[in-house]
Write a protein that holds these residues in place. Structure first.
Motif, PDB file in Angstrom:
ATOM      1  N   SER A  75       0.828  -1.216   0.000  1.00 34.41           N
ATOM      2  CA  SER A  75       0.000   0.000   0.000  1.00 34.41           C
ATOM      3  C   SER A  75       0.856   1.257   0.000  1.00 34.41           C
ATOM      4  CB  SER A  75      -0.916   0.005   1.231  1.00 34.41           C
ATOM      5  OG  SER A  75      -1.793  -1.099   1.209  1.00 34.41           O
ATOM      6  N   ASN A  76       2.083   1.129   0.473  1.00 33.92           N
ATOM      7  CA  ASN A  76       2.995   2.276   0.526  1.00 33.92           C
ATOM      8  C   ASN A  76       4.021   2.274  -0.601  1.00 33.92           C
ATOM      9  OD1 ASN A  76       2.666   4.037   3.150  1.00 33.92           O
ATOM     10  ND2 ASN A  76       2.247   1.924   3.755  1.00 33.92           N
ATOM     11  N   ALA A  77       3.799   1.443  -1.627  1.00 31.33           N
ATOM     12  CA  ALA A  77       4.747   1.378  -2.741  1.00 31.33           C
ATOM     13  C   ALA A  77       4.967   2.770  -3.315  1.00 31.33           C
ATOM     14  CB  ALA A  77       4.235   0.437  -3.822  1.00 31.33           C
ATOM     15  N   THR A 108       9.422  -9.980  -5.141  1.00 34.11           N
ATOM     16  CA  THR A 108       8.566  -9.051  -5.882  1.00 34.11           C
ATOM     17  C   THR A 108       7.816  -9.748  -7.007  1.00 34.11           C
ATOM     18  OG1 THR A 108      10.247  -8.385  -7.515  1.00 34.11           O
ATOM     19  CG2 THR A 108      10.195  -7.186  -5.419  1.00 34.11           C
ATOM     20  N   SER A 109       8.090 -11.035  -7.245  1.00 34.27           N
ATOM     21  CA  SER A 109       7.444 -11.739  -8.355  1.00 34.27           C
ATOM     22  C   SER A 109       6.034 -12.207  -8.019  1.00 34.27           C
ATOM     23  CB  SER A 109       8.286 -12.940  -8.784  1.00 34.27           C
ATOM     24  OG  SER A 109       8.329 -13.926  -7.767  1.00 34.27           O
ATOM     25  N   GLY A 110       5.595 -11.997  -6.770  1.00 32.82           N
ATOM     26  CA  GLY A 110       4.243 -12.408  -6.401  1.00 32.82           C
ATOM     27  C   GLY A 110       3.160 -11.762  -7.237  1.00 32.82           C
ATOM     28  N   VAL A 111       3.450 -10.612  -7.829  1.00 34.49           N
ATOM     29  CA  VAL A 111       2.464  -9.936  -8.672  1.00 34.49           C
ATOM     30  C   VAL A 111       2.088 -10.789  -9.879  1.00 34.49           C
ATOM     31  CG1 VAL A 111       4.151  -8.721 -10.103  1.00 34.49           C
ATOM     32  CG2 VAL A 111       1.915  -7.683  -9.694  1.00 34.49           C
ATOM     33  N   LEU A 112       2.926 -11.761 -10.222  1.00 35.10           N
ATOM     34  CA  LEU A 112       2.640 -12.631 -11.362  1.00 35.10           C
ATOM     35  C   LEU A 112       1.438 -13.537 -11.126  1.00 35.10           C
ATOM     36  CD1 LEU A 112       6.320 -13.512 -12.255  1.00 35.10           C
ATOM     37  CD2 LEU A 112       4.726 -12.274 -13.725  1.00 35.10           C
ATOM     38  N   ARG A 113       0.970 -13.624  -9.873  1.00 35.83           N
ATOM     39  CA  ARG A 113      -0.241 -14.418  -9.621  1.00 35.83           C
ATOM     40  C   ARG A 113      -1.455 -13.816 -10.313  1.00 35.83           C
ATOM     41  NH1 ARG A 113       0.822 -11.680  -4.895  1.00 35.83           N
ATOM     42  NH2 ARG A 113      -0.820 -10.289  -4.127  1.00 35.83           N
ATOM     43  N   LYS A 114      -1.355 -12.560 -10.751  1.00 33.67           N
ATOM     44  CA  LYS A 114      -2.439 -11.962 -11.528  1.00 33.67           C
ATOM     45  C   LYS A 114      -2.566 -12.635 -12.884  1.00 33.67           C
ATOM     46  CE  LYS A 114      -1.985  -7.376  -9.359  1.00 33.67           C
ATOM     47  NZ  LYS A 114      -3.335  -7.334  -8.752  1.00 33.67           N
ATOM     48  N   LYS A 141      15.044  -3.251  -8.546  1.00 29.58           N
ATOM     49  CA  LYS A 141      14.267  -2.021  -8.611  1.00 29.58           C
ATOM     50  C   LYS A 141      13.901  -1.495  -7.223  1.00 29.58           C
ATOM     51  CE  LYS A 141      12.106  -3.679 -12.886  1.00 29.58           C
ATOM     52  NZ  LYS A 141      10.826  -4.054 -13.540  1.00 29.58           N
ATOM     53  N   VAL A 142      14.227  -2.277  -6.197  1.00 27.90           N
ATOM     54  CA  VAL A 142      13.844  -1.964  -4.819  1.00 27.90           C
ATOM     55  C   VAL A 142      14.999  -1.258  -4.107  1.00 27.90           C
ATOM     56  CG1 VAL A 142      13.218  -2.968  -2.591  1.00 27.90           C
ATOM     57  CG2 VAL A 142      12.262  -3.918  -4.708  1.00 27.90           C
ATOM     58  N   GLN A 143      14.667  -0.295  -3.287  1.00 32.66           N
ATOM     59  CA  GLN A 143      15.654   0.332  -2.418  1.00 32.66           C
ATOM     60  C   GLN A 143      15.543  -0.298  -1.029  1.00 32.66           C
ATOM     61  OE1 GLN A 143      16.005   4.679  -2.566  1.00 32.66           O
ATOM     62  NE2 GLN A 143      14.781   4.704  -4.441  1.00 32.66           N
ATOM     63  N   TRP A 144      16.602  -0.909  -0.584  1.00 34.84           N
ATOM     64  CA  TRP A 144      16.586  -1.612   0.699  1.00 34.84           C
ATOM     65  C   TRP A 144      17.856  -1.298   1.473  1.00 34.84           C
ATOM     66  CZ3 TRP A 144      14.366  -3.385   4.645  1.00 34.84           C
ATOM     67  CH2 TRP A 144      14.914  -4.385   5.461  1.00 34.84           C
ATOM     68  N   ARG A 145      17.701  -0.593   2.542  1.00 31.75           N
ATOM     69  CA  ARG A 145      18.765  -0.368   3.511  1.00 31.75           C
ATOM     70  C   ARG A 145      18.152  -0.642   4.876  1.00 31.75           C
ATOM     71  NH1 ARG A 145      22.683   4.844   3.607  1.00 31.75           N
ATOM     72  NH2 ARG A 145      23.548   3.666   1.840  1.00 31.75           N
ATOM     73  N   LYS A 146      18.387  -1.840   5.356  1.00 31.68           N
ATOM     74  CA  LYS A 146      17.754  -2.318   6.581  1.00 31.68           C
ATOM     75  C   LYS A 146      17.779  -1.259   7.672  1.00 31.68           C
ATOM     76  CE  LYS A 146      17.986  -6.339   9.662  1.00 31.68           C
ATOM     77  NZ  LYS A 146      18.766  -7.554  10.006  1.00 31.68           N
ATOM     78  N   LEU A 151       9.571   0.321  -2.325  1.00 29.24           N
ATOM     79  CA  LEU A 151       9.234  -0.277  -3.611  1.00 29.24           C
ATOM     80  C   LEU A 151       8.876   0.810  -4.609  1.00 29.24           C
ATOM     81  CD1 LEU A 151       6.823  -3.185  -2.538  1.00 29.24           C
ATOM     82  CD2 LEU A 151       9.312  -3.220  -2.614  1.00 29.24           C
ATOM     83  N   GLN A 152       9.003   0.498  -5.875  1.00 28.47           N
ATOM     84  CA  GLN A 152       8.499   1.408  -6.892  1.00 28.47           C
ATOM     85  C   GLN A 152       6.976   1.321  -6.933  1.00 28.47           C
ATOM     86  OE1 GLN A 152      10.350   0.856 -10.715  1.00 28.47           O
ATOM     87  NE2 GLN A 152      12.424   1.141  -9.923  1.00 28.47           N
ATOM     88  N   PRO A 153       6.294   2.374  -7.370  1.00 25.31           N
ATOM     89  CA  PRO A 153       4.830   2.335  -7.466  1.00 25.31           C
ATOM     90  C   PRO A 153       4.366   1.126  -8.277  1.00 25.31           C
ATOM     91  CG  PRO A 153       5.619   4.565  -7.817  1.00 25.31           C
ATOM     92  CD  PRO A 153       6.846   3.687  -7.777  1.00 25.31           C
ATOM     93  N   GLY A 154       3.337   0.444  -7.763  1.00 23.33           N
ATOM     94  CA  GLY A 154       2.778  -0.712  -8.446  1.00 23.33           C
ATOM     95  C   GLY A 154       3.412  -2.029  -8.074  1.00 23.33           C
ATOM     96  N   MET A 155       4.546  -1.985  -7.362  1.00 21.25           N
ATOM     97  CA  MET A 155       5.209  -3.221  -6.964  1.00 21.25           C
ATOM     98  C   MET A 155       4.611  -3.777  -5.674  1.00 21.25           C
ATOM     99  SD  MET A 155       9.264  -2.554  -7.844  1.00 21.25           S
ATOM    100  CE  MET A 155       9.688  -4.302  -7.609  1.00 21.25           C
TER     101      MET A 155
END
Length: 303
Positions: A75-77, A108-114, A141-146, A151-155
């Motif tokens: 929701s915060n992508a 991030t590949s979970g979106v492929l369930r669509k 495509k993700v920015q991750w610094r623990k 995430l980018q929009p839509g991810m």
């Protein structure tokens, strides 16, 4: 967060073959805990704790719940979110798996369930449908610094590929805390953890379910300590024009891994380690056995 199971009425507990067996449903899987030589009250407490772990992880990380961390992240992508310690550790682990698999595993590949529905049906998406979703896939495509994730929009992310094994190990650890030395077997949908052999010194016997193409159970694993994990397509697949598509998707292509075995089971020190090896092996397709052989792990392959 509390692990007291709010759904305790849905737990069954009884005696079978000389030990206690507690059963419940979690993470869309039948779950059970086998316990030896414990008073009824302690056996109930052990099963409650195991179920509480499973239900808490399901509530927190399910992609189907609007109150989960996974839903909050999606929701915060497009915006940075600060994660709690447990969530950040799972994201870190997922990032490591992505690197180890050279990008074939990707949360991030979970979106492929669509596009893909692995329900035993015959519907296969078009390449155009897959390509459209692949624009929203890719850990790079993700920015991750623990502990900050953006995430980018839509991810979206999906932790279903690692959550159950984590829950199994967590339940085994919590049982050890409340009843040190208890001889128990934790089994969440075929993913298993054992901390001690049975009271007579014999190992627990764990059957490996046959694939849809086989028949009766084909292997029995003797487990005194450690974890066991299985990945396969016996229940989740698509059958299209005589070809069986596994639910194991290569995140680099958006398509199921070609020539993957129907089932891989691995034994390791923990259920999480076993699950890591089954996942990495499955993603290797026809090279899965050579990968497992090189790893030195104990494994069983069907098909």
């Amino acid at each position: 967060m509390s692990e007291t199971p709010p759904q305790s009425a849905s737990i069954t507990l009884g005696r079978e073959a000389g030990h206690w067996v507690g059963r419940f449903m979690a993470m869309a899987s039948p779950c059970e805990v086998l316990i030896e030589e414990a008073p009824a009250a302690l056996a109930r407490q052990i099963v409650d704790v195991a179920a509480g772990c499973a239900w808490r992880i399901e509530r927190k990380f399910s992609r189907y719940r609007s109150d989960s961390v996974v839903h909050m992240i999606g929701s915060n992508a497009g915006r940075a979110v600060v994660l709690d310690e447990e969530s950040a550790a799972l994201i870190d682990f997922a990032a490591t798996l992505t690197k180890m698999s050279e990008g074939r595993f990707d949360i991030t590949s979970g979106v492929l369930r669509k596009a893909w529905t692995f329900d035993g049906g015959s519907v296969v998406p078009t390449q155009e449908q897959v390509d459209a979703l692949m624009t929203r896939v890719g850990w790079h495509k993700v920015q991750w610094r623990k502990p900050v994730l953006q995430l980018q929009p839509g991810m979206q992310i999906d932790l279903g590929g690692i959550g159950k094994e984590y829950a199994v190990d967590l339940a085994a650890a919590r049982i050890e805390e409340i009843s040190p030395g208890s001889s128990c077997l934790v089994n969440f949908g075929g993913d298993v953890a054992v901390r001690y052999p049975r009271r007579d010194g014999q190992p627990w016997r764990v059957g490996i379910e046959a694939t849809a193409r086989a028949g009766a159970a084909v292997h029995v694993v003797h487990l005194s300590r450690g974890g066991l994990a299985t990945s396969g397509d016996s229940r989740r697949f698509v059958l299209h024009q005589g070809r069986r598509y596994s639910h194991i998707i290569d995140a680099l292509t958006g398509w199921p891994v070609p020539d993957a075995p129907h089932s891989i089971t691995v034994a390791a020190d923990t259920c999480t380690q076993a699950g890591t090896l089954t996942t990495l092996a499955m993603l290797r397709g026809r090279e899965s056995e050579s990968f497992l052989r090189a790893s030195g792990a104990k494994y069983w392959i069907q098909g």
